[in-house]
Write a protein that holds these residues in place. Structure first.
Motif: not given
Ligand SMILES: O=C(O)C(=O)Cc1ccccc1
Length: 313
Positions: A6-8, A13-17, A133-138, A153-155
């Motif tokens: 499980a991850y954010l 997300t940066f968490t996935e990275a 999260s940043t990816a939720a924003a994207a 967010c991340a690229r």
């Protein structure tokens, strides 16, 4: 080896990275994106995931409050690994937009805090909104009728959701990094590697002069180096704090084990959060620096104090 992580989330997300950095073989693992840090803890506690990955602290902003609160007060989980991931922020918008069109920006609170300077210079009038999260924003910006014009967010996230980069490298500090941890249900810690870290939360007994010094002494007198000390409210009222400690070494080491026993004797409660391999295992582990006690050192310190008193900080 855990197989369901499980991850954010969502994806990007940066968490996935961090998860991919922790488990390069995670290609065949099941990745379970969660809507929030608390949901990651819940999935691991309920056994829906074998492990979870969450952000713990950032080199600019400090501790991530939800992660700290869950570790301190929630049903116990153990930290079994860590990763330190550099974070680079990009401003993404829908195709055709320019920086001047951006009125509402969405991102994670930690990303917002780390891009303040760029935002105040380039988007001084834009509204800032924080999301999970940043990816939720994207993902949200990409939706038709989104309330937001742009995401930080991340690229990889901007590209994943089909957005266009308006500005990259917008973080205030190029060297910003976030520390992520892997969580597992309670069990034996991973075996010592020779470059480990031990995390715990100490709840001091009655408030008295020197109480924190006594806590620190448990490590100091046994030659155990601390790498982090953070006070957090216990939730039991103003002025009630617990102390989150990271120390070099593994609970299997005599010095760390004895320091934990010492804490157990002087604290009302000690929550062991885990012993796990350090992400920076190549770091110089010779921590001891002799105190600076020459005449020149005293004079330099006196000038420093004078500067503070005169407001020349
Ligand atoms: O929102 C993300 O992508 C996260 O993984 C949390 C986060 C946000 C900003 C910096 C580091 C981690």
């Amino acid at each position: 080896m855990p197989n369901r992580y499980a991850y954010l989330g969502p994806e990007g997300t940066f968490t996935e990275a961090a998860l991919r950095a922790l488990r390069p073989e995670a290609a065949d693992a099941q990745l379970l994106p969660c809507a929030g840090v608390d949901a990651v803890f819940g999935a691991v506690r309920r056994g829906e995931a074998d492990a979870g990955v969450v952000p713990l602290e950032n080199s600019v902003e400090g501790g991530v409050p939800t992660t700290m609160a869950e570790l301190i007060n929630g049903d116990p989980l153990l930290i079994t690994a860590e990763a330190a991931v550099p974070v680079e922020f990009t401003l993404f918008a829908r195709d055709g937009a320019a920086v001047g069109d951006v009125k509402r920006v969405a991102t994670h609170p930690h990303a917002l805090a780390q891009c303040r300077r760029w935002l105040s210079r380039h988007l001084p009038d834009a509204e800032m909104h924080t999301v999970s999260s940043t990816a939720a924003a994207a993902q949200s910006v990409a939706e038709p009728g989104s309330p937001y014009d742009a995401a930080i967010c991340a690229r990889i996230a901007g590209e994943r959701y089909g957005l266009t980069a308006l500005a990259s490298g917008i973080g205030d500090r190029a060297e910003a990094a976030t520390r992520f941890v892997q969580l597992s249900r309670p069990g034996p810690p991973p075996p010592p590697t020779g470059a480990d870290r031990t995390s715990l939360v100490a709840f001091l007994s009655a408030d008295h002069p020197g109480a924190l010094a006594e806590l620190l002494d448990q490590f100091a007198v046994r030659g155990v180096n601390l790498t982090r000390l953070e006070s957090r409210p216990t939730g039991d009222g103003l002025g009630r704090y617990c102390f989150c400690v990271d120390a070099d070494g593994h609970v299997a080491d005599a010095a760390v084990g004895e320091a934990l026993m010492g804490l157990r004797r002087i604290c009302t409660d000690v929550r062991f959060l885990g012993s796990y391999p350090r992400a920076d295992e190549t770091a110089d582990l010779t921590p001891f620096l002799p105190a600076r006690t020459t005449e020149a050192d005293f004079q330099e310190a006196a000038r420093w104090l004078e500067d503070i008193r005169a407001g020349r900080v």
